[in-house]
Design a protein around this motif. Structure first.
Motif, mmCIF file in Angstrom:
data_model
loop_
_atom_site.group_PDB
_atom_site.id
_atom_site.type_symbol
_atom_site.label_atom_id
_atom_site.label_comp_id
_atom_site.label_asym_id
_atom_site.label_seq_id
_atom_site.Cartn_x
_atom_site.Cartn_y
_atom_site.Cartn_z
ATOM 1 N N GLU A 44 7.599 94.706 55.734
ATOM 2 C CA GLU A 44 8.431 95.042 57.299
ATOM 3 C C GLU A 44 8.496 93.778 57.773
ATOM 4 O OE1 GLU A 44 9.659 98.219 59.887
ATOM 5 O OE2 GLU A 44 8.903 99.131 58.505
ATOM 6 N N ALA A 47 9.275 90.452 56.791
ATOM 7 C CA ALA A 47 10.628 89.956 56.771
ATOM 8 C C ALA A 47 10.951 89.379 57.505
ATOM 9 C CB ALA A 47 10.939 90.985 55.770
ATOM 10 N N ALA A 48 10.923 90.286 58.956
ATOM 11 C CA ALA A 48 12.004 90.299 60.362
ATOM 12 C C ALA A 48 11.354 88.353 60.135
ATOM 13 C CB ALA A 48 11.161 91.575 61.018
ATOM 14 N N ARG A 51 12.799 85.579 57.978
ATOM 15 C CA ARG A 51 14.784 85.872 57.680
ATOM 16 C C ARG A 51 14.976 85.013 56.815
ATOM 17 N NH1 ARG A 51 15.667 90.011 54.601
ATOM 18 N NH2 ARG A 51 14.829 91.653 56.086
ATOM 19 N N ASP A 52 14.711 83.862 58.563
ATOM 20 C CA ASP A 52 15.655 82.318 58.057
ATOM 21 C C ASP A 52 15.648 81.520 56.920
ATOM 22 O OD1 ASP A 52 13.358 82.377 59.015
ATOM 23 O OD2 ASP A 52 13.561 80.398 60.535
ATOM 24 N N THR A 54 14.964 82.612 53.843
ATOM 25 C CA THR A 54 15.704 83.005 52.839
ATOM 26 C C THR A 54 17.418 82.618 52.990
ATOM 27 O OG1 THR A 54 16.809 85.191 54.054
ATOM 28 C CG2 THR A 54 14.748 85.084 52.535
ATOM 29 N N ASP A 77 16.665 90.084 49.216
ATOM 30 C CA ASP A 77 15.599 90.974 50.101
ATOM 31 C C ASP A 77 15.260 91.530 48.406
ATOM 32 O OD1 ASP A 77 17.166 91.117 51.917
ATOM 33 O OD2 ASP A 77 18.207 92.315 52.082
ATOM 34 N N LEU A 80 12.277 88.393 48.277
ATOM 35 C CA LEU A 80 11.884 88.674 49.752
ATOM 36 C C LEU A 80 10.267 89.725 49.430
ATOM 37 C CD1 LEU A 80 10.674 86.914 52.193
ATOM 38 C CD2 LEU A 80 13.052 88.715 52.963
#
Length: 111
Positions: A44, A47-48, A51-52, A54, A77, A80
């Protein structure tokens, strides 16, 4: 979907994308959890912060092209999360199912 070899490559690339600002923010997230996170929290938090990444297509390596993967691929997602799970497994060297801040920073320095 991404194969394990590609997941490992993406996981390493994700680490390389972490600048000082992102690392400081990740460190604050670890501190909120007493400097120890489980795999779910790690995925979590990371991923935050990536995110850019992806938003750009993943270009195949020469080895992947030789295996028939020739087209750029956008990481969704689920992929990822799989890459970040692989990263967690690589970083959790003592295999206790949690990641200490020291394990994470040691991994970054070594890579």
């Amino acid at each position: 979907t991404l194969k394990r070899m590609t997941q490992e490559r993406v996981a390493l690339e994700l680490v390389m994308l972490l600048d000082a600002r992102k690392i400081a923010s990740i460190k604050r997230a670890f501190k909120r959890h007493d400097n120890i996170v489980d795999i779910y929290t790690f995925v979590e938090v990371m991923a935050a912060h990536v995110r850019d990444y992806t938003a750009q297509p993943l270009m195949p390596t020469a080895a992947e092209i030789a295996q028939g993967f020739t087209k750029p691929h956008f990481i969704n997602d689920v992929e990822l999360a799989a890459c970040l799970t692989e990263l967690f497994r690589e970083v959790d060297v003592n295999g206790d199912g949690v990641m200490e801040w020291e394990e994470f920073t040691r991994f970054i320095v070594e890579k």
